[in-house]
Enzyme design. Structure first.
Site, PDB file in Angstrom:
ATOM      1  N   ASN A 101       0.816  -0.769  -0.111  1.00 41.15           N
ATOM      2  CA  ASN A 101       0.008   0.010  -0.495  1.00 41.15           C
ATOM      3  C   ASN A 101       0.696   0.985  -0.463  1.00 41.15           C
ATOM      4  O   ASN A 101       0.054   2.309   0.293  1.00 41.15           O
ATOM      5  CB  ASN A 101      -0.719   0.349   0.896  1.00 41.15           C
ATOM      6  N   ILE A 108       1.278   6.710  -1.060  1.00 41.39           N
ATOM      7  CA  ILE A 108       0.534   5.852  -0.221  1.00 41.39           C
ATOM      8  C   ILE A 108      -1.141   5.636  -0.574  1.00 41.39           C
ATOM      9  O   ILE A 108      -1.940   6.646  -1.074  1.00 41.39           O
ATOM     10  CB  ILE A 108       0.374   7.122   1.179  1.00 41.39           C
ATOM     11  N   CYS A 109      -1.601   4.644  -0.604  1.00 44.48           N
ATOM     12  CA  CYS A 109      -2.311   4.306  -0.957  1.00 44.48           C
ATOM     13  C   CYS A 109      -3.317   4.405   0.078  1.00 44.48           C
ATOM     14  O   CYS A 109      -3.180   3.085   1.415  1.00 44.48           O
ATOM     15  CB  CYS A 109      -2.640   2.749  -1.912  1.00 44.48           C
ATOM     16  N   LEU A 110      -4.158   5.186   0.935  1.00 44.19           N
ATOM     17  CA  LEU A 110      -5.097   4.823   2.165  1.00 44.19           C
ATOM     18  C   LEU A 110      -6.247   6.209   1.790  1.00 44.19           C
ATOM     19  O   LEU A 110      -6.508   7.027   1.418  1.00 44.19           O
ATOM     20  CB  LEU A 110      -4.027   5.501   3.324  1.00 44.19           C
TER      21      LEU A 110
END
Length: 179
Positions: A101, A108-110
Site C-alpha cells: 500500500n 500512499i494508498c489509504l
C-alpha cells in the site's frame, strides 16, 4: 508549545501593521489537534516539527512493534493544506520500503487521504490528524491490504510466496529503515 492564545496575540499585534492578516481556520484547528496528539499519540508514533511555529508541516516516524516491518523506522512528511479541514493532509513516505500500500517512491494508498474515495471511507471534514496518523500506523498492521495494492509487485509476491515477500521486507528494513 504553540497555544491558541499565543497565536491570537501574534495575530493581533501583527494586525496593527497588516489588517488583512488573520489566523486561518487551519491554524485554529492545528493548534488544538497538535496539543491533543502530543497527549494521546500511539507509542509506535512520534511527531516532530522542523519549525515549532509552523504546525502545517511536520514529520511522523512510525516504529512498528509487530508484523512484517517490526524493527523498522519509517518516516513520513505531512503537509496540511490551507483548505484543511475540507481537504486532507498531503502525506509522503520518506523511507524506502517494500509494502503493498506504499510505493517505493513513497506514495500512499489509504482511503482517508483521498478527497473522493470509491469505498466511502475517504476524507471528510470531521476527520482529524489523529485519524491520519492512526491510518498510517495501521498500514503496518490491521489496515494492510493486499487486495487493493498500490505496489502491485509487492502484493503479487505476497500471494505467490509469502517467505520471499517477508525476506524482501526484511532486506528493505535492513537497508533503509534501521532504527
Amino acid at each position: 508549545m504553540i497555544t491558541l492564545t499565543r497565536k491570537k496575540k501574534e495575530s493581533n499585534s501583527s494586525s496593527i501593521a497588516d489588517s488583512t492578516k488573520r489566523i486561518s481556520i487551519r491554524e485554529f484547528l492545528l493548534v488544538k489537534e497538535v496539543q491533543e496528539l502530543e497527549q494521546n499519540l500511539q507509542s509506535t508514533c512520534k511527531i516532530s516539527f522542523q519549525d515549532p511555529n509552523v504546525l502545517s508541516d511536520f514529520t511522523l516516524v512510525i516504529t512498528p512493534n509487530e508484523g512484517f516491518w517490526q524493527g523498522g523506522r519509517f518516516k513520513f512528511s505531512i503537509h496540511v493544506p490551507e483548505e484543511y479541514n475540507m481537504a486532507p493532509p498531503k502525506v509522503k513516505c520518506l523511507t524506502k520500503l517494500w509494502h503493498p500500500n506504499i510505493s517505493v517512491e513513497g506514495d500512499i494508498c489509504l482511503s482517508l487521504l483521498r478527497l473522493n474515495s470509491i469505498d466511502g471511507l475517504g476524507w471528510a471534514p470531521t476527520r482529524r490528524l489523529k485519524d491520519v496518523i492512526w491510518g498510517l500506523n495501521s498500514l503496518f498492521t490491521d489496515l494492510l491490504n493486499f487486495d487493493d495494492p498500490l505496489n502491485i509487485e509487492a502484493a503479487e509476491q505476497y500471494s505467490k510466496d509469502k517467505d520471499k515477500f517477508q525476506a524482501k521486507v526484511r532486506e528493505y528494513v535492513s537497508a533503509y529503515a534501521r532504527r
